[in-house]
Design an enzyme around this catalytic site. Sequence first.
Site, PDB file in Angstrom:
ATOM      1  N   GLN A 102      -2.433   4.122 -10.973  1.00 10.02           N
ATOM      2  CA  GLN A 102      -1.399   3.908  -9.726  1.00 10.02           C
ATOM      3  C   GLN A 102      -1.649   4.436  -8.403  1.00 10.02           C
ATOM      4  O   GLN A 102      -1.687   5.515  -8.356  1.00 10.02           O
ATOM      5  CB  GLN A 102       0.072   4.409 -10.258  1.00 10.02           C
ATOM      6  CG  GLN A 102       1.238   4.135  -9.370  1.00 10.02           C
ATOM      7  CD  GLN A 102       2.380   5.118  -9.768  1.00 10.02           C
ATOM      8  OE1 GLN A 102       2.104   5.934 -10.386  1.00 10.02           O
ATOM      9  NE2 GLN A 102       3.410   4.903  -8.938  1.00 10.02           N
ATOM     10  N   GLY A 103      -1.692   3.507  -7.477  1.00  9.39           N
ATOM     11  CA  GLY A 103      -2.084   4.106  -6.236  1.00  9.39           C
ATOM     12  C   GLY A 103      -0.835   3.747  -5.184  1.00  9.39           C
ATOM     13  O   GLY A 103      -1.110   2.755  -4.163  1.00  9.39           O
ATOM     14  N   TYR A 104      -0.064   4.740  -5.359  1.00 12.64           N
ATOM     15  CA  TYR A 104       1.236   4.622  -4.383  1.00 12.64           C
ATOM     16  C   TYR A 104       1.014   5.743  -3.491  1.00 12.64           C
ATOM     17  O   TYR A 104       0.955   5.711  -2.234  1.00 12.64           O
ATOM     18  CB  TYR A 104       2.265   4.928  -5.063  1.00 12.64           C
ATOM     19  CG  TYR A 104       3.048   3.768  -5.774  1.00 12.64           C
ATOM     20  CD1 TYR A 104       2.361   2.510  -6.054  1.00 12.64           C
ATOM     21  CD2 TYR A 104       4.303   3.756  -6.223  1.00 12.64           C
ATOM     22  CE1 TYR A 104       2.738   1.374  -6.786  1.00 12.64           C
ATOM     23  CE2 TYR A 104       4.822   2.634  -7.163  1.00 12.64           C
ATOM     24  CZ  TYR A 104       4.309   1.689  -7.234  1.00 12.64           C
ATOM     25  OH  TYR A 104       4.831   0.278  -8.007  1.00 12.64           O
ATOM     26  N   SER A 105       1.082   7.018  -3.980  1.00  7.93           N
ATOM     27  CA  SER A 105       0.936   8.417  -2.912  1.00  7.93           C
ATOM     28  C   SER A 105      -0.095   8.455  -2.222  1.00  7.93           C
ATOM     29  O   SER A 105      -1.125   8.092  -2.482  1.00  7.93           O
ATOM     30  CB  SER A 105       1.323   9.554  -3.947  1.00  7.93           C
ATOM     31  OG  SER A 105       2.310   9.412  -4.638  1.00  7.93           O
ATOM     32  N   GLU A 146      16.068  -2.465 -22.696  1.00  6.21           N
ATOM     33  CA  GLU A 146      15.518  -1.697 -23.796  1.00  6.21           C
ATOM     34  C   GLU A 146      14.873  -0.269 -23.585  1.00  6.21           C
ATOM     35  O   GLU A 146      15.475   0.742 -23.508  1.00  6.21           O
ATOM     36  CB  GLU A 146      14.572  -2.487 -24.611  1.00  6.21           C
ATOM     37  CG  GLU A 146      15.257  -3.808 -25.196  1.00  6.21           C
ATOM     38  CD  GLU A 146      14.264  -4.229 -26.490  1.00  6.21           C
ATOM     39  OE1 GLU A 146      15.107  -4.919 -27.143  1.00  6.21           O
ATOM     40  OE2 GLU A 146      13.111  -3.910 -26.613  1.00  6.21           O
TER      41      GLU A 146
HETATM   42  C1  LIG Z   1       2.366  14.752 -12.865  1.00  6.14           C
HETATM   43  C2  LIG Z   1       2.102  13.899 -11.607  1.00  6.14           C
HETATM   44  C3  LIG Z   1       1.637  12.685 -11.842  1.00  6.14           C
HETATM   45  C4  LIG Z   1       1.580  11.882 -10.677  1.00  6.14           C
HETATM   46  N1  LIG Z   1       0.820  10.728 -10.918  1.00  6.14           N
HETATM   47  C5  LIG Z   1       0.501   9.581  -9.444  1.00  6.14           C
HETATM   48  C6  LIG Z   1      -0.008   8.251  -9.684  1.00  6.14           C
HETATM   49  O1  LIG Z   1      -0.465   8.125 -10.643  1.00  6.14           O
HETATM   50  N2  LIG Z   1      -0.033   7.491  -8.791  1.00  6.14           N
HETATM   51  C7  LIG Z   1       0.639   8.146  -7.385  1.00  6.14           C
HETATM   52  O2  LIG Z   1       0.588   7.367  -6.546  1.00  6.14           O
HETATM   53  N3  LIG Z   1       1.272   9.048  -7.449  1.00  6.14           N
HETATM   54  C8  LIG Z   1       1.268   9.998  -8.407  1.00  6.14           C
HETATM   55  N4  LIG Z   1       2.069  11.424  -8.313  1.00  6.14           N
HETATM   56  C9  LIG Z   1       2.519  11.426  -7.057  1.00  6.14           C
HETATM   57  C10 LIG Z   1       4.069  11.875  -7.036  1.00  6.14           C
HETATM   58  O3  LIG Z   1       4.571  10.587  -7.066  1.00  6.14           O
HETATM   59  C11 LIG Z   1       4.425  12.549  -5.638  1.00  6.14           C
HETATM   60  O4  LIG Z   1       3.720  14.052  -5.809  1.00  6.14           O
HETATM   61  C12 LIG Z   1       5.744  12.713  -5.299  1.00  6.14           C
HETATM   62  O5  LIG Z   1       6.133  11.475  -4.853  1.00  6.14           O
HETATM   63  C13 LIG Z   1       6.021  14.029  -4.337  1.00  6.14           C
HETATM   64  O6  LIG Z   1       5.437  13.440  -3.272  1.00  6.14           O
HETATM   65  P1  LIG Z   1       4.651  14.605  -2.367  1.00  6.14           P
HETATM   66  O7  LIG Z   1       3.692  15.463  -3.373  1.00  6.14           O
HETATM   67  O8  LIG Z   1       3.934  14.205  -1.222  1.00  6.14           O
HETATM   68  O9  LIG Z   1       5.521  15.739  -1.967  1.00  6.14           O
HETATM   69  P2  LIG Z   1       6.678  15.693  -0.708  1.00  6.14           P
HETATM   70  O10 LIG Z   1       7.547  14.458  -0.774  1.00  6.14           O
HETATM   71  O11 LIG Z   1       5.967  16.429   0.438  1.00  6.14           O
HETATM   72  O12 LIG Z   1       7.959  16.946  -1.353  1.00  6.14           O
HETATM   73  C14 LIG Z   1       7.690  18.193  -1.109  1.00  6.14           C
HETATM   74  C15 LIG Z   1       8.952  18.941  -1.217  1.00  6.14           C
HETATM   75  O13 LIG Z   1       9.938  18.543  -0.337  1.00  6.14           O
HETATM   76  C16 LIG Z   1      11.070  18.216  -0.987  1.00  6.14           C
HETATM   77  N5  LIG Z   1      11.405  16.752  -0.342  1.00  6.14           N
HETATM   78  C17 LIG Z   1      10.870  15.944   0.281  1.00  6.14           C
HETATM   79  N6  LIG Z   1      11.814  15.035   0.877  1.00  6.14           N
HETATM   80  C18 LIG Z   1      13.033  15.540   0.645  1.00  6.14           C
HETATM   81  C19 LIG Z   1      14.211  15.100   1.139  1.00  6.14           C
HETATM   82  N7  LIG Z   1      14.282  13.807   1.753  1.00  6.14           N
HETATM   83  N8  LIG Z   1      15.408  15.524   0.495  1.00  6.14           N
HETATM   84  C20 LIG Z   1      15.302  16.709  -0.270  1.00  6.14           C
HETATM   85  N9  LIG Z   1      13.964  17.270  -0.552  1.00  6.14           N
HETATM   86  C21 LIG Z   1      12.742  16.365   0.099  1.00  6.14           C
HETATM   87  C22 LIG Z   1      10.611  17.647  -2.334  1.00  6.14           C
HETATM   88  O14 LIG Z   1      11.665  17.375  -3.246  1.00  6.14           O
HETATM   89  C23 LIG Z   1       9.552  18.660  -2.789  1.00  6.14           C
HETATM   90  O15 LIG Z   1      10.209  19.630  -3.441  1.00  6.14           O
HETATM   91  C24 LIG Z   1       2.171  12.429  -9.491  1.00  6.14           C
HETATM   92  C25 LIG Z   1       2.636  13.598  -9.390  1.00  6.14           C
HETATM   93  C26 LIG Z   1       2.595  14.022 -10.457  1.00  6.14           C
HETATM   94  C27 LIG Z   1       3.266  15.750 -10.198  1.00  6.14           C
END
Ligand SMILES: Cc1cc2nc3c(=O)[nH]c(=O)nc-3n(C[C@H](O)[C@H](O)[C@H](O)COP(=O)(O)OP(=O)(O)OC[C@H]3O[C@@H](n4cnc5c(N)ncnc54)[C@H](O)[C@@H]3O)c2cc1C
Length: 397
Positions: free
Chosen positions: A124-127, A246
Amino acid sequence: MDLKYNATYEAFRQEVISFLDVHWPAPDSAGESRAEKEAWFRKQAIAAGYLYRGVPREFGGSEQEADILKATIIRDEFGKRRAPMEAPGIGNMMLVPTLLECGTQEQKERFIPKTLTGEYHWAQGYSEPNAGSDLAALRTRAELVEGENGMEWSINGQKIWSTLAQFAQYMFVLARTEPEAGKHAGISYLLIDLKNPGITIRPIKQVTGGKEFCEVFFDDARTPADWIVGERGEGWTVSKATLAHERSSIGGAQTAVGLFEKLIELAKGVQYQGVTAIEHPQIRERLVILEGYVQSHLYSSYRQLSMAAAKQNAGRIGLMNKLINTNIGHMVADIAKDLINDAALLMPPTRGRAEGDEKWLNQFFGSLGVAIAGGTSNIQRNIIAERGFGLPRDDAE
Ligand SMILES: Cc1cc2nc3c(=O)[nH]c(=O)nc-3n(C[C@H](O)[C@H](O)[C@H](O)COP(=O)(O)OP(=O)(O)OC[C@H]3O[C@@H](n4cnc5c(N)ncnc54)[C@H](O)[C@@H]3O)c2cc1C
């Protein structure tokens, strides 16, 4: 709330049990390795209408009418025998429902059957480094250019935290195709063959010593023009496509119950400050509080099941599932870490493969990751507050 199944569903349960009596464990003639036996079993279970119920037969599914009670019975009975369920992974959980809802006929025929059998692995290439919770801030770009075989997307940018991308053949990616459009507009959903030139995949070493995530770099990486899912610029809507029935509706309370039971076994088998852990007043108190959460979650899941069966929307109760499961998983791991004592100093080789007590350490590290993956716990709290309780929007969003 009625916790009993009616006669029709009890008859269905008997059918499932009879099926399992014959087919699992798979007979010796079904293949030599565990993987071959599982593949053989899945084929029989699809033919019987038990697996991939929401997927049409022409794409390899069993095409059954959505029925949450039947789905629950299948999951329970298969679970009791440890019979293989649907092949795990991001491809089946996320891509297949998305293609079913928004893909072209050609995309469905090409990708769904082999994803169902586990032959195709997806990442998955989102983040991106600056686009996680704020996913719409993503900067990876794609533009249509003339290629050797007609028009192609040229992709430039970087993704991060892509789970198991180093073992995947394909990736679904969100990329900005109309950079001048507003934040949520102008994003498209593209499929990419990870063998194509211009793609570098770098695994990231984790605190556990394992490498489950990758950075993925795109440097003029190409993908055919028609490997776009849904309309150009509408990838944001496509990315939200999910199975409407489901699988998604129960919230995994059974997993929490199973984890709690394992923790009780552990507490009965180890010593804590000179007594069996389960006898120690501080441990007992922590276990009782935890059991309260587990039982509430279980009964909430029954309530949601009854509501789903009556075609009602679970609303704000449904919004809480991920957060509660995450919190319970963390509490279980936290108590277990204290109970295993010095074994917590041993680093398990990689997640899921440890044999001894130190496997609980994997549970602990994993529970931290789950609080971030797929929407962090803080974001989840915001969603519950805003969409569930109607509180004003958080300024940070
Ligand atoms: C086990 C695991 C598997 C993953 N697999 C994938 C994958 O396959 N593909 C993919 O694309 N991504 C993947 N990810 C990435 C994941 O989707 C992101 O890490 C997640 O969306 C958080 O983004 P970030 O790491 O940039 O943290 P940030 O968004 O920078 O957040 C940092 C902190 O700030 C807080 N925060 C940020 N914005 C707000 C707000 N508006 N209100 C309150 N608090 C806030 C967050 O809750 C967190 O505590 C994975 C992550 C993990 C841990």
